[in-house]
Design a protein around this motif. Structure first.
Motif, mmCIF file in Angstrom:
data_model
loop_
_atom_site.group_PDB
_atom_site.id
_atom_site.type_symbol
_atom_site.label_atom_id
_atom_site.label_comp_id
_atom_site.label_asym_id
_atom_site.label_seq_id
_atom_site.Cartn_x
_atom_site.Cartn_y
_atom_site.Cartn_z
ATOM 1 N N HIS A 219 0.818 -1.213 0.000
ATOM 2 C CA HIS A 219 0.000 0.000 0.000
ATOM 3 C C HIS A 219 0.848 1.258 0.000
ATOM 4 O O HIS A 219 1.711 1.424 0.847
ATOM 5 C CB HIS A 219 -0.922 0.003 1.225
ATOM 6 N N LEU A 220 0.557 2.140 -0.936
ATOM 7 C CA LEU A 220 1.352 3.359 -1.070
ATOM 8 C C LEU A 220 0.831 4.448 -0.146
ATOM 9 O O LEU A 220 -0.375 4.641 0.010
ATOM 10 C CB LEU A 220 1.297 3.873 -2.512
ATOM 11 N N ARG A 221 1.786 5.166 0.443
ATOM 12 C CA ARG A 221 1.471 6.334 1.248
ATOM 13 C C ARG A 221 2.325 7.504 0.788
ATOM 14 O O ARG A 221 3.469 7.319 0.403
ATOM 15 C CB ARG A 221 1.817 6.081 2.734
ATOM 16 N N GLU A 222 1.740 8.685 0.903
ATOM 17 C CA GLU A 222 2.497 9.895 0.596
ATOM 18 C C GLU A 222 2.820 10.606 1.894
ATOM 19 O O GLU A 222 1.917 10.886 2.694
ATOM 20 C CB GLU A 222 1.666 10.827 -0.308
ATOM 21 N N ARG B 154 -0.598 10.363 3.984
ATOM 22 C CA ARG B 154 -1.942 10.068 3.516
ATOM 23 C C ARG B 154 -1.858 8.915 2.539
ATOM 24 O O ARG B 154 -0.801 8.622 1.974
ATOM 25 C CB ARG B 154 -2.590 11.289 2.879
ATOM 26 N N SER B 155 -2.976 8.262 2.351
ATOM 27 C CA SER B 155 -3.003 7.165 1.399
ATOM 28 C C SER B 155 -2.773 7.703 0.000
ATOM 29 O O SER B 155 -3.294 8.754 -0.368
ATOM 30 C CB SER B 155 -4.345 6.451 1.460
ATOM 31 N N PHE B 156 -1.989 6.967 -0.780
ATOM 32 C CA PHE B 156 -1.774 7.339 -2.172
ATOM 33 C C PHE B 156 -2.463 6.334 -3.086
ATOM 34 O O PHE B 156 -2.175 6.253 -4.270
ATOM 35 C CB PHE B 156 -0.267 7.406 -2.465
ATOM 36 N N GLU B 157 -3.378 5.545 -2.529
ATOM 37 C CA GLU B 157 -4.129 4.576 -3.320
ATOM 38 C C GLU B 157 -5.329 5.280 -3.944
ATOM 39 O O GLU B 157 -5.966 6.117 -3.307
ATOM 40 C CB GLU B 157 -4.622 3.435 -2.428
ATOM 41 N N PRO B 158 -5.656 4.943 -5.201
ATOM 42 C CA PRO B 158 -6.820 5.575 -5.831
ATOM 43 C C PRO B 158 -8.087 5.345 -5.008
ATOM 44 O O PRO B 158 -8.321 4.234 -4.522
ATOM 45 C CB PRO B 158 -6.921 4.863 -7.187
ATOM 46 N N LEU C 73 3.325 13.676 4.031
ATOM 47 C CA LEU C 73 2.794 15.030 3.870
ATOM 48 C C LEU C 73 3.807 16.097 4.263
ATOM 49 O O LEU C 73 3.532 17.281 4.166
ATOM 50 C CB LEU C 73 1.511 15.189 4.697
ATOM 51 N N THR C 74 4.983 15.676 4.706
ATOM 52 C CA THR C 74 6.026 16.649 5.015
ATOM 53 C C THR C 74 6.940 16.879 3.817
ATOM 54 O O THR C 74 7.258 18.008 3.478
ATOM 55 C CB THR C 74 6.851 16.179 6.225
ATOM 56 N N CYS C 75 7.352 15.784 3.148
ATOM 57 C CA CYS C 75 8.322 15.953 2.060
ATOM 58 C C CYS C 75 7.829 15.403 0.726
ATOM 59 O O CYS C 75 8.521 15.537 -0.279
ATOM 60 C CB CYS C 75 9.656 15.320 2.432
ATOM 61 N N GLY C 76 6.660 14.766 0.695
ATOM 62 C CA GLY C 76 6.135 14.274 -0.572
ATOM 63 C C GLY C 76 6.675 12.914 -0.982
ATOM 64 O O GLY C 76 6.379 12.447 -2.074
#
Ligand SMILES: [Zn+2]
Ligand SMILES: [Zn+2]
Ligand SMILES: [Zn+2]
Length: 88
Positions: free
Chosen positions: A32-35, A66-70, A37-40
């Protein structure tokens, strides 16, 4: 209980849209991908997977992702173990 790390949220731009940065480099499949939120930073996190993918936040102390899942729009603070309601 509130998150003490909200001031770490930056207007970060996702570092890639292709997938997990670390997995792309290492040639492993991401979970599962996550982004971050501090550095992208785009990354995944699975300590049990072979090989293990340590969480970005443990390496660099950026707890809010945050979740980077569609279709998913939740955010999470690892340090406080809190889900966050954010307006994006
Ligand atoms: Zn927090
Ligand atoms: Zn980060
Ligand atoms: Zn990964």
């Amino acid at each position: 209980m509130t998150c003490r790390h909200l001031d770490m949220i930056r207007d970060a731009v996702a570092s890639t849209t292709l997938g997990c940065e670390d997995c792309l480099r290492d040639g492993t499949a991401w979970v599962h991908l996550r982004e971050c939120l501090t550095c992208g930073h785009i990354g995944c996190c699975d300590q049990l997977a072979p090989p293990p993918r340590p969480c970005h936040w443990l390496k660099v102390d950026h707890p809010i992702v945050r979740s980077f899942e569609p279709g998913e729009d939740w955010a999470w603070c690892y340090a406080d173990e809190l889900s966050l309601m954010l307006d994006f």
